[in-house]
Design a protein around this motif. Structure first.
Motif, PDB file in Angstrom:
ATOM      1  N   ALA A 193      53.300 -39.134  35.838  1.00  0.00           N
ATOM      2  CA  ALA A 193      52.073 -38.402  36.128  1.00  0.00           C
ATOM      3  C   ALA A 193      52.403 -38.381  37.808  1.00  0.00           C
ATOM      4  CB  ALA A 193      50.964 -38.905  35.875  1.00  0.00           C
ATOM      5  N   ARG A 194      52.735 -39.420  38.380  1.00  0.00           N
ATOM      6  CA  ARG A 194      52.921 -39.470  39.868  1.00  0.00           C
ATOM      7  C   ARG A 194      54.188 -38.695  40.330  1.00  0.00           C
ATOM      8  NH1 ARG A 194      50.077 -42.998  42.769  1.00  0.00           N
ATOM      9  NH2 ARG A 194      48.844 -44.841  41.718  1.00  0.00           N
ATOM     10  N   LEU A 196      52.969 -35.170  40.330  1.00  0.00           N
ATOM     11  CA  LEU A 196      52.118 -34.945  41.132  1.00  0.00           C
ATOM     12  C   LEU A 196      52.633 -34.566  42.597  1.00  0.00           C
ATOM     13  CD1 LEU A 196      49.465 -34.831  42.754  1.00  0.00           C
ATOM     14  CD2 LEU A 196      49.047 -37.221  42.770  1.00  0.00           C
ATOM     15  N   TRP A 247      54.484 -31.352  42.496  1.00  0.00           N
ATOM     16  CA  TRP A 247      53.355 -30.042  42.650  1.00  0.00           C
ATOM     17  C   TRP A 247      53.230 -30.292  44.348  1.00  0.00           C
ATOM     18  CZ3 TRP A 247      48.002 -30.696  43.887  1.00  0.00           C
ATOM     19  CH2 TRP A 247      47.405 -29.559  43.939  1.00  0.00           C
ATOM     20  N   LEU A 248      52.970 -31.238  44.819  1.00  0.00           N
ATOM     21  CA  LEU A 248      52.484 -31.282  46.194  1.00  0.00           C
ATOM     22  C   LEU A 248      53.654 -30.744  47.199  1.00  0.00           C
ATOM     23  CD1 LEU A 248      50.720 -34.702  46.593  1.00  0.00           C
ATOM     24  CD2 LEU A 248      49.680 -32.162  46.677  1.00  0.00           C
ATOM     25  N   TYR A 296      44.379 -32.219  48.503  1.00  0.00           N
ATOM     26  CA  TYR A 296      45.112 -31.901  47.165  1.00  0.00           C
ATOM     27  C   TYR A 296      45.532 -33.054  46.553  1.00  0.00           C
ATOM     28  CZ  TYR A 296      45.550 -27.278  47.853  1.00  0.00           C
ATOM     29  OH  TYR A 296      45.151 -25.623  48.012  1.00  0.00           O
ATOM     30  N   ARG A 297      45.945 -34.171  47.130  1.00  0.00           N
ATOM     31  CA  ARG A 297      46.588 -35.568  46.554  1.00  0.00           C
ATOM     32  C   ARG A 297      45.259 -36.212  46.013  1.00  0.00           C
ATOM     33  NH1 ARG A 297      49.049 -37.108  50.458  1.00  0.00           N
ATOM     34  NH2 ARG A 297      51.288 -36.652  49.895  1.00  0.00           N
ATOM     35  N   VAL A 331      43.532 -34.653  42.911  1.00  0.00           N
ATOM     36  CA  VAL A 331      44.109 -34.918  41.607  1.00  0.00           C
ATOM     37  C   VAL A 331      44.491 -36.276  41.265  1.00  0.00           C
ATOM     38  CG1 VAL A 331      46.300 -34.153  40.332  1.00  0.00           C
ATOM     39  CG2 VAL A 331      45.245 -32.430  41.847  1.00  0.00           C
ATOM     40  N   VAL A 332      44.886 -37.119  42.161  1.00  0.00           N
ATOM     41  CA  VAL A 332      44.650 -38.642  41.788  1.00  0.00           C
ATOM     42  C   VAL A 332      43.696 -39.138  41.031  1.00  0.00           C
ATOM     43  CG1 VAL A 332      44.855 -40.928  42.638  1.00  0.00           C
ATOM     44  CG2 VAL A 332      46.557 -39.239  43.585  1.00  0.00           C
ATOM     45  N   LEU A 343      43.355 -37.814  37.637  1.00  0.00           N
ATOM     46  CA  LEU A 343      44.232 -38.639  36.677  1.00  0.00           C
ATOM     47  C   LEU A 343      43.974 -39.986  36.532  1.00  0.00           C
ATOM     48  CD1 LEU A 343      47.757 -37.457  38.364  1.00  0.00           C
ATOM     49  CD2 LEU A 343      46.635 -36.438  36.136  1.00  0.00           C
ATOM     50  N   VAL A 390      42.772 -29.388  40.675  1.00  0.00           N
ATOM     51  CA  VAL A 390      43.393 -29.631  39.310  1.00  0.00           C
ATOM     52  C   VAL A 390      43.933 -28.386  38.404  1.00  0.00           C
ATOM     53  CG1 VAL A 390      42.539 -30.625  36.971  1.00  0.00           C
ATOM     54  CG2 VAL A 390      41.769 -31.649  39.098  1.00  0.00           C
ATOM     55  N   PHE A 421      47.397 -27.672  40.120  1.00  0.00           N
ATOM     56  CA  PHE A 421      48.297 -28.439  39.521  1.00  0.00           C
ATOM     57  C   PHE A 421      48.791 -28.263  37.949  1.00  0.00           C
ATOM     58  CE2 PHE A 421      48.758 -32.804  37.314  1.00  0.00           C
ATOM     59  CZ  PHE A 421      50.075 -33.133  37.695  1.00  0.00           C
TER      60      PHE A 421
END
Length: 304
Positions: free
Chosen positions: A6-7, A10, A13-14, A31-32, A35-36, A39, A87, A90
């Motif tokens: 998942a990391r 992410l 995507w970033l 954004y980070r 979404v973190v 998740l 989200v 992402f």
């Protein structure tokens, strides 16, 4: 704790947001975080680290649970809508990459909220700010600097970050200035004589020198001027003038747009001057102008 897969997703995507959409670092950081948080919730909600396969099987109930938990933490409708937008973005990217169906995530509805209208200063208040801002400094050169900064904000519609990013090579200011705004987007901004004169007056008094790469606006020790210093000066100025708390440096940019529109400025042209990516953002100023006209009508019309 979220899974390594998942990391990695992410991070990918970033990187895409940064490279393809030109998102600013502040936007990337937001954004980070959003979404973190999502998740991390799914990891705890489903009971264990979620690899890509479980993440792509997030259902409607899962989305409702996350939104309910987020609202329960006191997050407002506007902030939740922003988080949901991140989200969804992402998941669009992830689903396209993995060939999955993101319908459950994309179908989640953001809560309704009333968009805040810009809160500009009246024309006489904007002029009063420019006339009084130099009174907040004990050093003449710093007062001239502050006048130059606020004149650029109001006279050219710059964001405070854009004004403070100018370097010595940009002075003396030309008739049109190339500004790099959000997401690295460039635009040409006409510079009114008052702004050019204010910057010239500041430079004549400034005790610091520098090469072309040195900051145009400097603080007490010669480093690049901090936005917080300008905000503090505006706070002191509005207290002196009896202006509301909404009289911030950014309000001067709002004032620039609103006063141009009131004078008959074209909405598309104002969009270009402000560097808005979407016309819908600029259209908020039409609501401000309409509200002001209605207020004048109700106060002055003999039949009102």
């Amino acid at each position: 704790m979220i899974s390594p897969a998942a990391r990695d997703a992410l991070a990918g995507w970033l990187a895409a947001q940064r490279a393809l959409r030109g998102a600013s670092e502040n936007t990337i950081d937001a954004y980070r975080r959003d979404v973190v948080d999502f998740l991390a919730f799914m990891t705890a909600y489903k009971g264990g680290e979620q690899g890509l396969s479980p993440l792509l099987q997030v259902g409607v109930r899962d989305m409702r649970a996350w939104m309910a938990k987020t609202r329960g933490e006191g997050v407002g409708s506007r902030s939740l809508a922003r988080k949901l937008s991140a989200v969804k973005s992402f998941y669009r990217w992830l689903a396209d990459r993995e060939g999955a169906d993101p319908t459950a995530v994309l179908s989640a509805r953001a809560p309704k909220f009333t968009r805040k209208l810009p809160r500009p200063l009246a024309e006489d208040a904007a002029r009063a700010v420019i006339g009084a801002v130099d009174l907040q400094s004990r050093q003449g050169w710093a007062g001239a600097r502050d006048v130059a900064v606020v004149t650029l904000l109001y006279g050219c519609g710059l964001r405070i970050s854009e004004a403070l990013s100018l370097n010595r090579r940009d002075a003396p200011l030309p008739r049109s200035l190339r500004i790099t705004g959000k997401g690295g987007k460039e635009r040409m901004v006409p510079v009114i004589p008052a702004a050019r004169n204010a910057v010239d007056a500041y430079l004549r008094l400034c005790p610091f020198e520098g090469d072309d790469a040195a900051p145009l606006f400097v603080g007490a020790r010669g480093g690049r001027l901090n936005a917080r210093t300008v905000q503090k000066v505006m706070q002191q100025t509005r207290a002196l003038l009896g202006l509301p708390a909404s009289a911030t440096p950014h309000a001067l940019r709002h004032s620039f747009a609103t006063h141009l529109l009131s004078a008959g400025g074209d909405l598309r042209a104002i969009q270009e001057l402000l560097g808005h990516a979407s016309l819908s953002t600029t259209q908020a100023y039409t609501a401000v102008d309409t509200a002001r006209l209605m207020e004048v009508y109700l106060q002055t019309h003999p039949k009102a």
